[in-house]
Design a protein around this motif. Structure first.
Motif, PDB file in Angstrom:
ATOM      1  N   UNK A  57       0.826  -1.208   0.000  1.00 34.78           N
ATOM      2  CA  UNK A  57       0.000   0.000   0.000  1.00 34.78           C
ATOM      3  C   UNK A  57       0.862   1.259   0.000  1.00 34.78           C
ATOM      4  N   UNK A  58       1.965   1.215   0.731  1.00 40.81           N
ATOM      5  CA  UNK A  58       2.864   2.373   0.776  1.00 40.81           C
ATOM      6  C   UNK A  58       3.500   2.593  -0.595  1.00 40.81           C
ATOM      7  N   UNK A  59       3.974   1.518  -1.216  1.00 42.98           N
ATOM      8  CA  UNK A  59       4.615   1.622  -2.535  1.00 42.98           C
ATOM      9  C   UNK A  59       3.612   2.099  -3.570  1.00 42.98           C
ATOM     10  N   UNK A  60       2.396   1.574  -3.502  1.00 42.08           N
ATOM     11  CA  UNK A  60       1.356   1.989  -4.448  1.00 42.08           C
ATOM     12  C   UNK A  60       1.063   3.476  -4.318  1.00 42.08           C
ATOM     13  N   UNK A  61       1.038   3.978  -3.097  1.00 44.80           N
ATOM     14  CA  UNK A  61       0.781   5.402  -2.873  1.00 44.80           C
ATOM     15  C   UNK A  61       1.878   6.254  -3.503  1.00 44.80           C
ATOM     16  N   UNK A  62       3.125   5.806  -3.414  1.00 41.99           N
ATOM     17  CA  UNK A  62       4.231   6.547  -4.021  1.00 41.99           C
ATOM     18  C   UNK A  62       4.092   6.574  -5.538  1.00 41.99           C
ATOM     19  N   UNK A  79      12.064   6.192 -13.625  1.00 47.42           N
ATOM     20  CA  UNK A  79      12.312   6.773 -12.306  1.00 47.42           C
ATOM     21  C   UNK A  79      11.642   5.933 -11.223  1.00 47.42           C
ATOM     22  N   UNK A  80      10.402   5.540 -11.484  1.00 43.19           N
ATOM     23  CA  UNK A  80       9.667   4.733 -10.507  1.00 43.19           C
ATOM     24  C   UNK A  80      10.282   3.346 -10.357  1.00 43.19           C
ATOM     25  N   UNK A 124      -0.248 -10.722  -5.068  1.00 43.56           N
ATOM     26  CA  UNK A 124      -0.795 -10.987  -6.399  1.00 43.56           C
ATOM     27  C   UNK A 124      -1.823  -9.924  -6.769  1.00 43.56           C
ATOM     28  N   UNK A 125      -2.678  -9.577  -5.823  1.00 42.65           N
ATOM     29  CA  UNK A 125      -3.683  -8.537  -6.046  1.00 42.65           C
ATOM     30  C   UNK A 125      -3.007  -7.190  -6.274  1.00 42.65           C
ATOM     31  N   UNK A 126      -1.989  -6.906  -5.482  1.00 45.63           N
ATOM     32  CA  UNK A 126      -1.241  -5.652  -5.621  1.00 45.63           C
ATOM     33  C   UNK A 126      -0.628  -5.547  -7.007  1.00 45.63           C
ATOM     34  N   UNK A 127       0.007  -6.603  -7.479  1.00 47.99           N
ATOM     35  CA  UNK A 127       0.646  -6.576  -8.793  1.00 47.99           C
ATOM     36  C   UNK A 127      -0.378  -6.360  -9.897  1.00 47.99           C
ATOM     37  N   UNK A 152      -3.489  -0.324 -13.603  1.00 51.27           N
ATOM     38  CA  UNK A 152      -3.385   1.127 -13.534  1.00 51.27           C
ATOM     39  C   UNK A 152      -2.432   1.679 -14.578  1.00 51.27           C
ATOM     40  N   UNK A 153      -1.301   1.001 -14.778  1.00 48.59           N
ATOM     41  CA  UNK A 153      -0.321   1.441 -15.773  1.00 48.59           C
ATOM     42  C   UNK A 153      -0.903   1.340 -17.182  1.00 48.59           C
ATOM     43  N   UNK A 154      -1.643   0.288 -17.451  1.00 48.12           N
ATOM     44  CA  UNK A 154      -2.258   0.123 -18.770  1.00 48.12           C
ATOM     45  C   UNK A 154      -3.303   1.211 -19.026  1.00 48.12           C
ATOM     46  N   UNK A 155      -4.036   1.572 -18.001  1.00 48.88           N
ATOM     47  CA  UNK A 155      -5.060   2.602 -18.155  1.00 48.88           C
ATOM     48  C   UNK A 155      -4.427   3.955 -18.449  1.00 48.88           C
ATOM     49  N   UNK A 156      -3.298   4.257 -17.809  1.00 45.88           N
ATOM     50  CA  UNK A 156      -2.601   5.513 -18.083  1.00 45.88           C
ATOM     51  C   UNK A 156      -2.158   5.557 -19.539  1.00 45.88           C
ATOM     52  N   UNK A 157      -1.584   4.468 -20.032  1.00 48.41           N
ATOM     53  CA  UNK A 157      -1.164   4.411 -21.435  1.00 48.41           C
ATOM     54  C   UNK A 157      -2.360   4.575 -22.360  1.00 48.41           C
ATOM     55  N   UNK A 158      -3.470   3.938 -22.012  1.00 49.98           N
ATOM     56  CA  UNK A 158      -4.669   4.029 -22.850  1.00 49.98           C
ATOM     57  C   UNK A 158      -5.175   5.467 -22.940  1.00 49.98           C
TER      58      UNK A 158
END
Length: 207
Positions: A79-84, A111-112, A134-137, A143-149
């Protein structure tokens, strides 16, 4: 932003009636998660509960009182890493055109990836036995795919082959292969991935 912001439950009661035991419990929980983060960042992909307790300067029973098992501790760390990463995703692009933004994604993700590389290695060791990881990954990938989309024009985002190829090039796996297995410098890795994405876009435009 201070990592503790994501770790400690926020309370509207800041008066003198706040229970001291509850505060101490919150502090212990934050120290445990910070200890876990620090140990993994230092290269220990599987720190024991005893090691976490020692680094946090709390008793072993305190670790398990706050976290019923190590999976829940990894969940808190995730959760901490996801927030960053989400704070980076919310940063406005410098580029004003879509193509420039796609190429800028390479720099931003690089950078990330440099920051989270130790955690990704730890996660891969434990993912097969941890539902939380697994859920986190899956959440980060989605989320990354949605940003690219959102960055790509609609017609290119709808091109499955192009979208999947660019998404692969922007992935942590591609970055790790160039940086770790092929031992390339940061700038070289960025330029190579940008060149490959540019070539894909040029090929699509010429078709």
């Amino acid at each position: 932003m201070d990592r503790a912001h994501y770790l400690l439950p926020q309370s509207n009661d800041d008066g003198p009636s706040v229970d001291g035991r509850r505060r101490r419990g919150q502090d212990s929980r934050a120290r445990i998660v910070h200890a876990m983060l620090d140990l993994v960042r230092e290269g220990d992909v599987s720190p024991s509960a005893e090691l976490v307790a020692g680094r946090a300067e709390v008793g072993l029973r305190t670790v398990f009182r706050h976290f019923k098992d190590l999976e829940s501790l990894y969940g808190e760390m995730s959760a901490v890493i996801e927030a960053e990463l989400m704070s980076l995703a919310d940063t406005p692009f410098k580029a004003t055109d879509w193509r420039g933004r796609v190429l800028e994604l390479v720099e931003r993700r690089g950078w990330a990836y440099e920051r989270i590389a130790p955690f990704k290695r730890a996660f891969e060791v434990h993912r097969h036995q941890s539902t939380a990881l697994d859920v986190h990954n899956a959440k980060l990938v989605a989320g990354a795919r949605e940003i690219l989309r959102r960055v790509l024009p609609a017609d290119l985002a709808a091109d499955r082959d192009l979208f999947e190829a660019i998404d692969l090039l922007l992935s942590f796996d591609a970055w790790r292969r160039l940086r770790q297995d092929q031992a390339l410098e940061l700038d070289a890795t960025t330029k190579i991935i940008q060149a490959m994405i540019s070539a894909l876009l040029d090929r699509t435009a010429a078709a």
